[in-house]
Design an enzyme around this catalytic site. Structure first.
Site, PDB file in Angstrom:
ATOM      1  N   GLU A  56       0.884  -1.160   0.000  1.00 51.84           N
ATOM      2  CA  GLU A  56       0.000   0.000   0.000  1.00 51.84           C
ATOM      3  C   GLU A  56       0.922   1.211   0.000  1.00 51.84           C
ATOM      4  O   GLU A  56       1.834   1.282   0.821  1.00 51.84           O
ATOM      5  CB  GLU A  56      -0.861   0.031   1.266  1.00 51.84           C
ATOM      6  CG  GLU A  56      -1.815   1.219   1.250  1.00 51.84           C
ATOM      7  CD  GLU A  56      -2.564   1.424   2.569  1.00 51.84           C
ATOM      8  OE1 GLU A  56      -2.155   0.863   3.599  1.00 51.84           O
ATOM      9  OE2 GLU A  56      -3.564   2.174   2.547  1.00 51.84           O
ATOM     10  N   ARG A 287       5.920 -13.064   9.257  1.00 51.00           N
ATOM     11  CA  ARG A 287       6.622 -11.821   8.952  1.00 51.00           C
ATOM     12  C   ARG A 287       7.940 -11.762   9.712  1.00 51.00           C
ATOM     13  O   ARG A 287       8.176 -12.506  10.657  1.00 51.00           O
ATOM     14  CB  ARG A 287       5.763 -10.619   9.309  1.00 51.00           C
ATOM     15  CG  ARG A 287       5.502 -10.524  10.814  1.00 51.00           C
ATOM     16  CD  ARG A 287       4.927  -9.187  11.297  1.00 51.00           C
ATOM     17  NE  ARG A 287       4.827  -8.166  10.295  1.00 51.00           N
ATOM     18  CZ  ARG A 287       3.666  -7.673   9.845  1.00 51.00           C
ATOM     19  NH1 ARG A 287       2.535  -8.143  10.319  1.00 51.00           N
ATOM     20  NH2 ARG A 287       3.656  -6.716   8.958  1.00 51.00           N
ATOM     21  N   LYS A 297       4.916   0.432  11.439  1.00 52.06           N
ATOM     22  CA  LYS A 297       4.796   1.708  10.746  1.00 52.06           C
ATOM     23  C   LYS A 297       4.576   2.855  11.736  1.00 52.06           C
ATOM     24  O   LYS A 297       5.158   3.925  11.608  1.00 52.06           O
ATOM     25  CB  LYS A 297       3.620   1.605   9.761  1.00 52.06           C
ATOM     26  CG  LYS A 297       3.616   2.679   8.715  1.00 52.06           C
ATOM     27  CD  LYS A 297       2.694   2.312   7.572  1.00 52.06           C
ATOM     28  CE  LYS A 297       3.309   1.251   6.678  1.00 52.06           C
ATOM     29  NZ  LYS A 297       2.425   0.793   5.609  1.00 52.06           N
TER      30      LYS A 297
END
Length: 582
Positions: A56, A287, A297
């Site tokens: 994204e 991950r 983030k």
RNA sequence: UGGGGCUUCGCCAAGCUGGUUAAGGCACUGGAUUUUGAUUCCAGCAUACCCAGGUUCGAAUCCUGGAGCCCCAGCCA
């Protein structure tokens, strides 16, 4: 390079099985993403598999993304497939062109190529909309007019089933009318939402009639103001994959619960003849968790906004732009991805692994140079004042073909402060009174002592040199020494800015135990020093990487270096078993 | 009894269609080479696979029960 056999992993096993079963034989590809109708008359899809990296565009890529990028693009390379770079831009409020650009740069920098397959989810909005109408018509979706709060309340909890919305059984015609008016902009943001009609009592909350379209008046970086209605990730992503003929849609573990919906949606659409089979399959992997750093983030943004670092591309930041400025290499990241593998178990990788991978690649490729980081004067008492000569240093000890360069030698040199001591600890074999040591690529010297200022600080070290021991001459090995120290000629070296970067955090898991991760920042993560460098370093080009012998790997900073005056950043130190011992 | 997932050496991680001395890498420890205390090389490094039972001639691999950890209740992705 020799053919390497890739380590087996569960994803490769799945692909191997799919390929063995000839699962993808019937697929068609029109050359562009599209629904079944578009691909129908096209030739077969040549790439054996299609994967995708679907960021994204709402932030900078970080080390964690590197794992995913290497996985997706790497698999495509290994299996004679292709990997699409696809921007998953379904939420205009968070996404910006700036991020699109930086992501493109980062993936390219890592060394991967998506060929013609650069796509945007936002280019599929029309199809997604049509598919939604189909879902409504086939009784699989409805317009809900509850407020967000009401929806949350009726969704139930982890242990209690949800309750049906009062709008759940709206007639198809009414749903269609409402949905079209939502698209036409007749309603305020949040007034209605389109929901898939599945099962409000499902144990999997994602199946309790997930919202798939919301009204949102925002200008989209790609589609502008064309839409006031945007699809949710949940709905958009499977469709994006299907339109692009993705065979293996690889994502992280937290999407595992989403897979039943992924399959449900695609199956409905395929039944309606909208999508080509075989449908893409979602595969989840763990991950990356890395020690001594944060990858969320939110935390990264906080570091930048509160100015704990000098921006997104600060060499200490675990972003790919940061890594690039730091002097880390794409090859190092790829090696890292290979080394840590891919599996479903949550795991923590130690930062030292990444560092080791960088050292590995840098050791093979970086030319050697001499830099004295913490200079102290060394005077050779028996060397003539006016004399100077040129010594030769190989640019790379393992690669003689990289040639040699001259290094000026004279009476006064700069050496590392830590290479001299008056009171040597056990095992120390550098300079101390009475000891002999080689000046790398120069002469063997014998330490005579040092001079001090009034405060007792060492001002200069004194020694005598052994003329017959010059490197490269027959007498070079006539005197055996254990120690070997680097130096630059004081008259010929030049002072330059060097930044010594270290880990951003001083603890393995910043912010663990509910503490503020900011408190765990390493106060010494950046030290700016003035070092004495050998003349040849003046010519360093921005982004050129070197090993400063006995120190580590450095890169000429790509933003602050100017022709003739490069600024160097330390990427990573050399392994130091002496320091580790003492 | 909400749903889903995970658990093999200090750290990753193969193996999982039952039979191998339980791969490999990193780290570590020795030793050799070395004008970087670097690199390279060579050697060592789990009778053990979360635990407890069971099936079997034989189980990390199959069955039963249990424990621990992770994810999910955005009109985010």
């Amino acid at each position: 390079m020799a053919e390497e056999t890739k380590a087996s992993n569960f994803i490769r096993n799945i692909i191997d099985a799919d390929l063995a079963a000839n699962k993808f034989a019937g697929r068609r590809w029109s050359g562009q993403p599209g629904p079944a109708e578009q691909h129908k008359v096209s030739p077969g899809d040549t790439p054996k598999i299609r994967t995708r990296f679907p960021p994204e565009p709402n932030g900078y890529l970080h080390y964690g993304h590197a794992k995913s990028i290497c996985l997706n693009f790497g698999l495509a390379l290994d299996y004679e497939g292709v990997c699409h770079l696809r921007f998953d831009d379904t939420n205009p409020e968070k996404e910006e062109q700036e991020y699109v650009d930086s992501i493109v740069d980062a993936v390219k920098w890592l060394g991967f190529d998506w060929g013609p397959n650069l796509y945007y989810a936002s280019n599929y909005f029309d199809w997604m909309y049509q598919f939604a109408e189909y879902l409504i018509e086939s009784g699989n979706a409805y317009v809900d007019s509850q407020s967000a709060d009401e929806m949350r309340a009726s969704r139930g909890t982890l242990t209690e089933a949800g309750k049906a919305s009062p709008y759940r059984n709206r007639p198809v015609a009414e749903n269609l009318d409402l949905f079209r008016r939502m698209k036409a902009g007749e309603f305020a943001d949040g007034a209605h939402v389109l929901r898939a009609k599945i099962d409000m009592t499902s144990g999997n909350i994602n199946l309790r009639d997930p919202a798939i379209y919301r009204i949102k008046r925002a200008t989209h970086h790609n589609t502008g103001d064309k839409w006031c209605l945007y699809p949710m990730y949940t709905y958009a992503h499977p469709i994006e994959d299907a339109l692009e003929n993705i065979t293996h849609s690889i994502c992280t573990l937290e999407f595992e619960d989403q897979r039943p919906f992924y399959d449900w949606l695609l199956e409905k659409l395929a039944q309606g003849g909208l999508l080509q089979r075989p449908l893409p399959q979602q595969i989840e992997f763990a991950r990356l968790n890395l020690s001594y750093v944060v990858l969320s983030k939110r935390k990264l943004i906080q570091l930048v906004e509160e100015k704990h670092v000098d921006g997104w591309d600060d060499p200490r930041m675990p972003t790919l732009v940061g890594a690039r400025r730091r002097g880390f290499t794409p090859e190092g990241f790829r090696r890292f991805a290979e080394m840590i593998g891919v599996a479903k178990a949550d795991s923590w990788i130690d930062m030292s692994i990444l560092e080791a991978c960088m050292r590995d690649h840098l050791n093979e490729t970086a030319e050697r140079r001499i830099a004295v980081l913490d200079p102290i004067k060394l005077v050779i008492d028996n060397y003539p004042e006016e004399d100077e000569e040129l010594c030769e240093a190989p640019n790379h000890p393992q690669h003689p073909e990289l040639g040699k360069r001259p290094i000026p030698f004279s009476k006064e040199l700069w050496i590392e402060r830590e290479d001299f001591t008056e009171n040597p600890p056990k095992g120390y074999f550098r300079l101390f009174p009475g000891n002999t040591v080689r000046l790398r690529y120069g002469y063997v010297i014998k330490c005579e002592g040092c001079t001090k200022d009034e405060a007792g600080n060492i001002k200069s070290v004194h020694c005598i040199y052994l003329p017959a021991t010059r490197s490269g001459t027959p007498g070079a090995d006539s005197v055996k020494v254990k120690g070997n120290i680097h130096w630059v000629s004081a008259k010929h070296s030049y002072a330059a800015e060097v930044r010594l970067y270290d880990r951003l955090f001083k603890v393995e898991n910043p912010g663990s135990g509910g503490s503020d991760f900011i408190a765990d920042l390493n106060p010494d993560s950046k030290r700016v020093i003035t070092a004495q460098l050998e003349p040849a370093l003046r010519d360093a080009l921005a982004e050129e990487r070197f090993q400063f012998e006995r120190h580590g790997y450095f890169v000429a900073d790509r933003v602050d270096s100017k022709p003739g005056t490069p600024v160097f950043n330390r990427a990573v130190t050399l392994k130091d078993s002496w320091a580790a011992k003492s």
